[in-house]
Design a protein around this motif. Structure first.
Motif, PDB file in Angstrom:
ATOM      1  N   GLU A 255      40.543  43.453  48.903  1.00  0.00           N
ATOM      2  CA  GLU A 255      40.359  42.775  47.618  1.00  0.00           C
ATOM      3  C   GLU A 255      41.726  42.439  47.038  1.00  0.00           C
ATOM      4  O   GLU A 255      42.414  43.315  46.518  1.00  0.00           O
ATOM      5  CB  GLU A 255      39.575  43.662  46.628  1.00  0.00           C
ATOM      6  N   TYR A 256      42.138  41.185  47.172  1.00  0.00           N
ATOM      7  CA  TYR A 256      43.454  40.757  46.707  1.00  0.00           C
ATOM      8  C   TYR A 256      43.354  39.326  46.183  1.00  0.00           C
ATOM      9  O   TYR A 256      42.326  38.641  46.358  1.00  0.00           O
ATOM     10  CB  TYR A 256      44.477  40.835  47.841  1.00  0.00           C
ATOM     11  N   LEU A 257      44.424  38.863  45.542  1.00  0.00           N
ATOM     12  CA  LEU A 257      44.476  37.509  44.997  1.00  0.00           C
ATOM     13  C   LEU A 257      45.259  36.613  45.955  1.00  0.00           C
ATOM     14  O   LEU A 257      46.427  36.872  46.238  1.00  0.00           O
ATOM     15  CB  LEU A 257      45.153  37.509  43.627  1.00  0.00           C
ATOM     16  N   ALA A 258      44.614  35.570  46.445  1.00  0.00           N
ATOM     17  CA  ALA A 258      45.270  34.636  47.352  1.00  0.00           C
ATOM     18  C   ALA A 258      44.869  33.213  46.987  1.00  0.00           C
ATOM     19  O   ALA A 258      43.705  32.947  46.673  1.00  0.00           O
ATOM     20  CB  ALA A 258      44.878  34.932  48.798  1.00  0.00           C
ATOM     21  N   VAL A 259      45.838  32.297  46.998  1.00  0.00           N
ATOM     22  CA  VAL A 259      45.588  30.891  46.643  1.00  0.00           C
ATOM     23  C   VAL A 259      46.284  29.992  47.660  1.00  0.00           C
ATOM     24  O   VAL A 259      47.168  30.424  48.401  1.00  0.00           O
ATOM     25  CB  VAL A 259      46.109  30.574  45.225  1.00  0.00           C
ATOM     26  N   GLU A 260      45.890  28.727  47.659  1.00  0.00           N
ATOM     27  CA  GLU A 260      46.527  27.753  48.542  1.00  0.00           C
ATOM     28  C   GLU A 260      47.795  27.217  47.892  1.00  0.00           C
ATOM     29  O   GLU A 260      47.920  27.162  46.670  1.00  0.00           O
ATOM     30  CB  GLU A 260      45.550  26.617  48.852  1.00  0.00           C
ATOM     31  N   GLU A 261      48.724  26.768  48.716  1.00  0.00           N
ATOM     32  CA  GLU A 261      50.052  26.417  48.226  1.00  0.00           C
ATOM     33  C   GLU A 261      50.128  25.069  47.516  1.00  0.00           C
ATOM     34  O   GLU A 261      51.150  24.750  46.910  1.00  0.00           O
ATOM     35  CB  GLU A 261      51.052  26.429  49.394  1.00  0.00           C
TER      36      GLU A 261
ATOM     37  N   LYS B 213      39.188  34.394  37.667  1.00  0.00           N
ATOM     38  CA  LYS B 213      37.914  34.485  38.365  1.00  0.00           C
ATOM     39  C   LYS B 213      37.891  35.643  39.361  1.00  0.00           C
ATOM     40  O   LYS B 213      36.881  36.335  39.518  1.00  0.00           O
ATOM     41  CB  LYS B 213      37.636  33.166  39.092  1.00  0.00           C
ATOM     42  N   GLN B 214      39.035  35.859  40.038  1.00  0.00           N
ATOM     43  CA  GLN B 214      39.092  36.877  41.085  1.00  0.00           C
ATOM     44  C   GLN B 214      39.531  38.251  40.589  1.00  0.00           C
ATOM     45  O   GLN B 214      39.403  39.241  41.309  1.00  0.00           O
ATOM     46  CB  GLN B 214      40.071  36.437  42.189  1.00  0.00           C
ATOM     47  N   ALA B 215      40.053  38.312  39.362  1.00  0.00           N
ATOM     48  CA  ALA B 215      40.677  39.544  38.873  1.00  0.00           C
ATOM     49  C   ALA B 215      39.731  40.739  38.869  1.00  0.00           C
ATOM     50  O   ALA B 215      40.141  41.871  39.147  1.00  0.00           O
ATOM     51  CB  ALA B 215      41.248  39.324  37.476  1.00  0.00           C
ATOM     52  N   LEU B 216      38.462  40.494  38.546  1.00  0.00           N
ATOM     53  CA  LEU B 216      37.516  41.601  38.470  1.00  0.00           C
ATOM     54  C   LEU B 216      37.271  42.237  39.838  1.00  0.00           C
ATOM     55  O   LEU B 216      36.952  43.419  39.930  1.00  0.00           O
ATOM     56  CB  LEU B 216      36.188  41.124  37.872  1.00  0.00           C
ATOM     57  N   GLU B 217      37.413  41.445  40.904  1.00  0.00           N
ATOM     58  CA  GLU B 217      37.148  41.949  42.247  1.00  0.00           C
ATOM     59  C   GLU B 217      38.394  42.525  42.907  1.00  0.00           C
ATOM     60  O   GLU B 217      38.300  43.350  43.810  1.00  0.00           O
ATOM     61  CB  GLU B 217      36.589  40.813  43.130  1.00  0.00           C
ATOM     62  N   ALA B 218      39.576  42.064  42.480  1.00  0.00           N
ATOM     63  CA  ALA B 218      40.823  42.491  43.125  1.00  0.00           C
ATOM     64  C   ALA B 218      41.207  43.899  42.695  1.00  0.00           C
ATOM     65  O   ALA B 218      40.998  44.292  41.546  1.00  0.00           O
ATOM     66  CB  ALA B 218      41.945  41.523  42.784  1.00  0.00           C
TER      67      ALA B 218
END
Length: 454
Positions: free
Chosen positions: A146-152, A165-170
């Motif tokens: 469970e981490y935060l990853a985005v496209e460049e 959006k992802q913070a609750l899961e990370a």
């Protein structure tokens, strides 16, 4: 610490009283107001019949937080989970962070693991199954998926929306990892950089492409050292193709440091100190093999001493200094051992011949200083400078040899691929007894004519 323990006991009693009196709403409100660590401690300490009420009242998310914060080495966490029906236990595992769920499942028999995984959604079960398959004490076994990853190719405002959006899961949101079009790790952005730059700025402008990462098979001790050196809050784990597999957060690193310290201390003491709540029977069973081995080595020392009976009969005063020399040499060897194990543990660059010669010089300095001190003491005490000289020389040589043994044995064990901490303090001490007795009596033979009858 005592105040915190007392406060925790009072909290447990207060919540137990709420459950026993049927004040369910008050219990839920009071329990959920606790810190996550306190919730875990309170839940584990509640009597079993009250836990049976508690897990029915608490939400799955709260129960997941409870189990996320329980230490598998200190609490029988498997038993706590088995107190619930398998379906509810599977829901708890599903809501836990994947690395913690994997740690918990690894404590279970295979049949039970299969039961829980079969009750979990396939995607979550696959994530946990992958973590279980990594070797213990490796980066892969520590990492969270469970981490935060985005496209460049995104902009700051787009990334911030994804972060929210992802913070609750990370598990940790200190860093956002940037992936290229081949899903390879291309950089990292700190949350601070996102907050302090314009929304319309391309994230490629603030991406740090100098990435410090580890491989899934790397030893956990090496990973902990990297995190400590760089003061990271988390570190990415990649495969051989530089694809991001997961991240290891600093809380897991703290656990690793504690485990390694316990492991090293256990080795130095020749007893497993992690199981402090063992029954007397199990505690004794774990200690006996080492003690028997040391007893046999000690018998070799006793046999060696007995072989010098004729020498002792000629000069009975020699017997008075046996324990003095063996004890001091053993202490010197243990000191050298502790330093050597520590150097190896932290990956000190001061190794090889430089450290070897440094240990020789240190041993000589310590040996000469101690030998000179014991020479003066014995010469004044027994009014016999020759006897003092013999004991002093024996002490000097015994300490130098013990110092080198304490340094060389863990280094050799490490070169052989084993944990250097197994060169335990009691082993080095007993080995030093053997060598120092041999040195002492051989030196004494050189001076025997000067103190016969002493």
């Amino acid at each position: 610490m005592a105040d915190q323990t007392e406060q925790l006991h009072q909290t447990i009693q207060f919540l137990a009283d709420l459950l026993q009196s049927g004040q369910d709403s008050e219990f839920i409100e009071s329990f959920e107001s606790l810190h996550d660590f306190e919730m875990a401690q309170v839940y584990a300490e509640l009597p079993e019949q009250l836990r049976a009420v508690a897990w029915r009242l608490l939400s799955i998310d709260i129960l997941a937080s409870v189990f996320d914060n329980l230490d598998v080495d200190e609490v029988d966490i498997v038993t706590l989970l088995k107190e619930m029906p398998p379906q509810r236990g599977a829901l708890v595992l599903q809501r836990m962070y994947a690395d913690n769920a994997a740690d918990l499942l690894q404590e279970m028999p295979d049949r039970l693991v299969a039961t829980y995984l079969s009750l979990m959604p396939k995607s979550e079960a696959d994530d946990v199954r992958k973590l279980i398959n990594y070797d213990d004490q490796t980066a892969g076994s520590l990492m969270s998926t469970e981490y935060l990853a985005v496209e460049e190719d995104l902009h700051v405002d787009e990334v911030m929306r994804l972060v929210k959006k992802q913070a609750l899961e990370a598990e940790a949101i200190s860093y956002v990892y940037v992936l290229d079009f081949q899903d390879q790790l291309s950089g990292v952005i700190s949350l601070r950089d996102l907050l302090t730059h314009p929304d319309d700025l391309a994230v490629s402008e603030i991406t740090n492409d100098r990435i410090i990462s580890v491989k899934a098979g790397d030893d956990q001790e090496d990973v902990a050292q990297i995190v400590a050196d760089y003061n990271f809050l988390s570190i990415p784990v990649t495969d051989d193709n530089n694809r991001l597999l997961g991240v290891i957060t600093v809380d897991d690193i703290v656990d690793v440091i504690g485990e390694e310290a316990v492991e090293d201390y256990s080795g130095l003491a020749a007893v497993n100190v992690s199981q402090i709540n063992d029954t007397p029977w199990h505690s004794a069973i774990k200690r006996i093999p080492w003690l028997i081995a040391l007893l046999l080595l000690g018998m070799a020392t006793a046999t060696l001493i007995s072989s010098y009976d004729d020498l002792v009969r000629q000069a009975s005063i020699l017997a008075a200094f046996i324990s003095l020399i063996t004890g001091t040499a053993g202490n010197a060897g243990t000191q050298a051992l502790a330093l050597a194990v520590r150097r190896i543990a932290v990956g000190s660059e001061n190794s090889g011949f430089k450290t070897f010669f440094s240990e020789i010089i240190a041993g000589i300095i310590v040996g000469v200083a101690t030998g000179l001190a014991v020479f003066l003491i014995v010469a004044v005490w027994k009014q016999n400078s020759i006897l003092g000289l013999a004991v002093g020389i024996a002490m000097t040589v015994a300490i130098i040899v013990a110092n080198l043994a304490g340094y060389l044995i863990p280094v050799l064990i490490d070169k052989m691929g084993f944990d250097p901490a197994v060169a335990s303090g009691p082993f080095i001490t007993t080995l030093s007894d053997l060598t120092s007795v041999l040195i002492y009596f051989n030196v004494a033979q050189l001076f025997i004519s000067h103190f016969i009858g002493s």
